[in-house]
Design a protein around this motif. Structure first.
Motif, short mmCIF file in Angstrom:
data_model
loop_
_atom_site.label_atom_id
_atom_site.label_comp_id
_atom_site.label_asym_id
_atom_site.label_seq_id
_atom_site.Cartn_x
_atom_site.Cartn_y
_atom_site.Cartn_z
N PHE A 1 0.83 -1.20 0.00
CA PHE A 1 0.00 0.00 0.00
C PHE A 1 0.87 1.25 0.00
N PHE A 2 1.92 1.26 0.79
CA PHE A 2 2.79 2.44 0.88
C PHE A 2 3.65 2.59 -0.37
N VAL A 3 4.01 1.47 -0.98
CA VAL A 3 4.70 1.54 -2.27
C VAL A 3 3.79 2.17 -3.31
N GLY A 4 2.54 1.69 -3.38
CA GLY A 4 1.59 2.26 -4.34
C GLY A 4 1.27 3.70 -4.06
N LEU A 5 1.14 4.06 -2.76
CA LEU A 5 0.85 5.45 -2.41
C LEU A 5 1.99 6.36 -2.84
N THR B 1 -3.35 -3.99 8.92
CA THR B 1 -2.48 -3.80 7.76
C THR B 1 -3.02 -4.51 6.52
N ILE B 2 -3.72 -5.63 6.73
CA ILE B 2 -4.35 -6.30 5.58
C ILE B 2 -5.38 -5.37 4.93
N ALA B 3 -6.06 -4.58 5.75
CA ALA B 3 -7.11 -3.71 5.23
C ALA B 3 -6.57 -2.61 4.32
N LEU B 4 -5.31 -2.24 4.49
CA LEU B 4 -4.76 -1.11 3.72
C LEU B 4 -4.80 -1.36 2.21
N PRO B 5 -4.19 -2.43 1.69
CA PRO B 5 -4.30 -2.65 0.24
C PRO B 5 -5.70 -3.01 -0.22
N ILE B 6 -6.48 -3.63 0.67
CA ILE B 6 -7.84 -4.02 0.28
C ILE B 6 -8.70 -2.78 0.01
N ILE B 7 -8.58 -1.76 0.88
CA ILE B 7 -9.35 -0.53 0.65
C ILE B 7 -8.64 0.39 -0.32
N GLY B 8 -7.33 0.19 -0.50
CA GLY B 8 -6.58 1.06 -1.41
C GLY B 8 -7.00 0.91 -2.85
N VAL B 9 -7.28 -0.33 -3.27
CA VAL B 9 -7.66 -0.58 -4.67
C VAL B 9 -8.95 0.15 -5.05
N PRO B 10 -10.06 -0.02 -4.31
CA PRO B 10 -11.28 0.72 -4.69
C PRO B 10 -11.13 2.24 -4.56
N LEU B 11 -10.35 2.71 -3.59
CA LEU B 11 -10.13 4.14 -3.47
C LEU B 11 -9.38 4.69 -4.69
N ALA B 12 -8.39 3.94 -5.16
CA ALA B 12 -7.65 4.37 -6.35
C ALA B 12 -8.55 4.41 -7.57
N LYS B 13 -9.51 3.50 -7.64
CA LYS B 13 -10.44 3.50 -8.78
C LYS B 13 -11.46 4.63 -8.67
N TYR C 1 4.59 4.07 -14.73
CA TYR C 1 3.14 3.89 -14.80
C TYR C 1 2.67 3.17 -13.55
N THR C 2 1.53 3.58 -13.03
CA THR C 2 0.94 2.86 -11.89
C THR C 2 -0.56 2.81 -12.04
N SER C 3 -1.18 1.83 -11.42
CA SER C 3 -2.63 1.62 -11.50
C SER C 3 -3.07 0.95 -10.20
N PRO C 4 -4.38 0.76 -10.02
CA PRO C 4 -4.84 0.05 -8.80
C PRO C 4 -4.21 -1.33 -8.63
N GLU C 5 -3.79 -1.94 -9.73
CA GLU C 5 -3.16 -3.26 -9.63
C GLU C 5 -1.88 -3.20 -8.80
N THR C 6 -1.21 -2.05 -8.78
CA THR C 6 0.00 -1.90 -7.97
C THR C 6 -0.28 -2.16 -6.50
N LEU C 7 -1.50 -1.82 -6.05
CA LEU C 7 -1.88 -1.94 -4.65
C LEU C 7 -2.44 -3.32 -4.29
N ASN C 8 -2.47 -4.21 -5.24
CA ASN C 8 -3.11 -5.51 -5.02
C ASN C 8 -2.52 -6.23 -3.82
N PHE C 9 -3.40 -6.81 -2.99
CA PHE C 9 -2.95 -7.47 -1.76
C PHE C 9 -2.01 -8.63 -2.05
N GLY C 10 -2.18 -9.27 -3.20
CA GLY C 10 -1.29 -10.37 -3.55
C GLY C 10 0.16 -9.96 -3.60
#
Length: 347
Positions: free
Chosen positions: A80-84, A133-145, A248-257
């Motif tokens: 999440f912090f990398v994507g942010l 901490t699990i919640a961070l990338p999970i909510i990050g993807v929809p917020l980015a969209k 380039y970055t997209s919501p995929e960058t924040l993916n929990f995987g």
């Protein structure tokens, strides 16, 4: 009693003693600097791009190592912090801000967000922190969209600011690798000094036993927050470098995987190790390439199998391989020495 003491004071490894000599240390530093300058000029474009990506994710693994490897706190949201950091970099550059200011903000904004999360979560137990901490990338993807005017939505956003300047005479891949080496190298050096100093000792005490740490005057809460904040800041650095290389970055960058892959890379490289972070970054980048070459349809299965095999033989990661080899060598040495003793017979 004497025999016991003689065995307890085993001599240090001769190789380790040689490496401790000042001229050897400085020689290694000079060698690393020379290689960092020369190698990007000699390698082809694909190799430079691969090394640059390894540098990017080595920094990301380094941040995770600070909070988990050294401080012993569970964090499953480092991506999440990398994507942010990547999104802050893209937005700042596209808004026309000075690139130095963009870099500072790409580091500070993830650090502030990480500190706020840590202030709220650090008093919780290990599993509760993991859930936060699990919640961070999970909510990050929809917020980015959702905030498409800032993030570009599902399509993502690009920022092409890392082209080589004309005065340098370099190709873009060479310039980008130099930026990764410079910024990533400084990040690794500062982190190494941090974990080897008083803060690193405090992290180790908190990791070992929080009750003991409190009795020694070391505040577990304070150092949990500090470790999480530093890890978030380093994640922001990685996000900036990600935009330097990938652009380039997209919501995929924040993916929990990706967070799970970073965690696996840290464990494979070696938790609580600076060198292990470099190995983890290489693992993160190179393993998918290797499995794709073997069979693109079985990439996930092969990655899981390789992970299990490595951890079976090296539970402490690749950084423990030299220690394992030395232990095997010491185990075999008495057998060899006994075999070499000449057998005397009475005449």
């Amino acid at each position: 009693m004497t025999a016991t003491n003689s065995f307890s004071t085993a001599p240090a490894s001769p190789w380790r003693a040689r490496l401790e000599r000042p001229w050897v240390k400085w020689g290694l530093v000079v060698l690393v600097v020379v290689l960092a300058i020369v190698v990007p000029l000699l390698l082809p474009e694909f190799a430079n791009q691969t090394l640059a990506r390894i540098g990017v994710f080595s920094v990301a693994v380094l941040g995770l190592n600070v909070v988990m490897g050294y401080a012993g706190q569970i964090s499953l949201g480092q991506i999440f912090f990398v994507g942010l950091g990547a999104y802050v970099t893209a937005y700042g550059y596209n808004a026309g801000w000075n690139i130095v200011i963009v870099f500072v903000l790409a580091c500070l904004i993830p650090a502030v967000v990480g500190m706020v999360v840590a202030l709220a979560a650090a008093r919780l137990g290990g599993l509760a922190i993991a859930m936060v901490t699990i919640a961070l990338p999970i909510i990050g993807v929809p917020l980015a969209k959702r905030f498409s005017e800032v993030t570009g939505g599902s399509q993502g956003t690009s920022a092409r600011f890392s082209a080589a300047p004309e005065w340098s005479g370099l190709y873009d891949d060479q310039w980008q690798l130099y930026l990764v080496i410079l910024i990533g190298g400084i990040t690794f050096l500062l982190t190494r000094n941090l974990v080897r100093g008083k803060y690193g000792r405090a992290f180790a005490i908190v990791k070992g036993n929080e009750s003991v740490a409190a009795s020694m005057g070391v505040s577990p809460y304070r150092f949990k927050v500090l470790a999480f904040t530093i890890a978030s800041l380093i994640g922001g650095v990685s996000g900036f470098l990600y935009m330097v290389v990938v652009q380039y970055t997209s919501p995929e960058t924040l993916n929990f995987g990706h967070s799970i892959e970073l965690l696996a890379s840290m464990v494979i490289g070696g938790a609580g190790s600076i060198i292990g972070s470099l190995i983890g970054g290489a693992w993160y980048v190179l393993l998918p390439q290797v499995t794709n070459i073997i069979d693109p349809n079985l990439t996930t299965v092969l990655q899981g199998a390789i992970l299990l095999i490595v951890l079976f033989f090296l539970p402490n990661g690749f950084v423990s391989l030299p220690r394992l080899l030395r232990r095997i060598g010491r185990r075999d040495a008495p057998q060899r020495s006994v075999a070499e003793v000449p057998q005397h017979t009475e005449e």
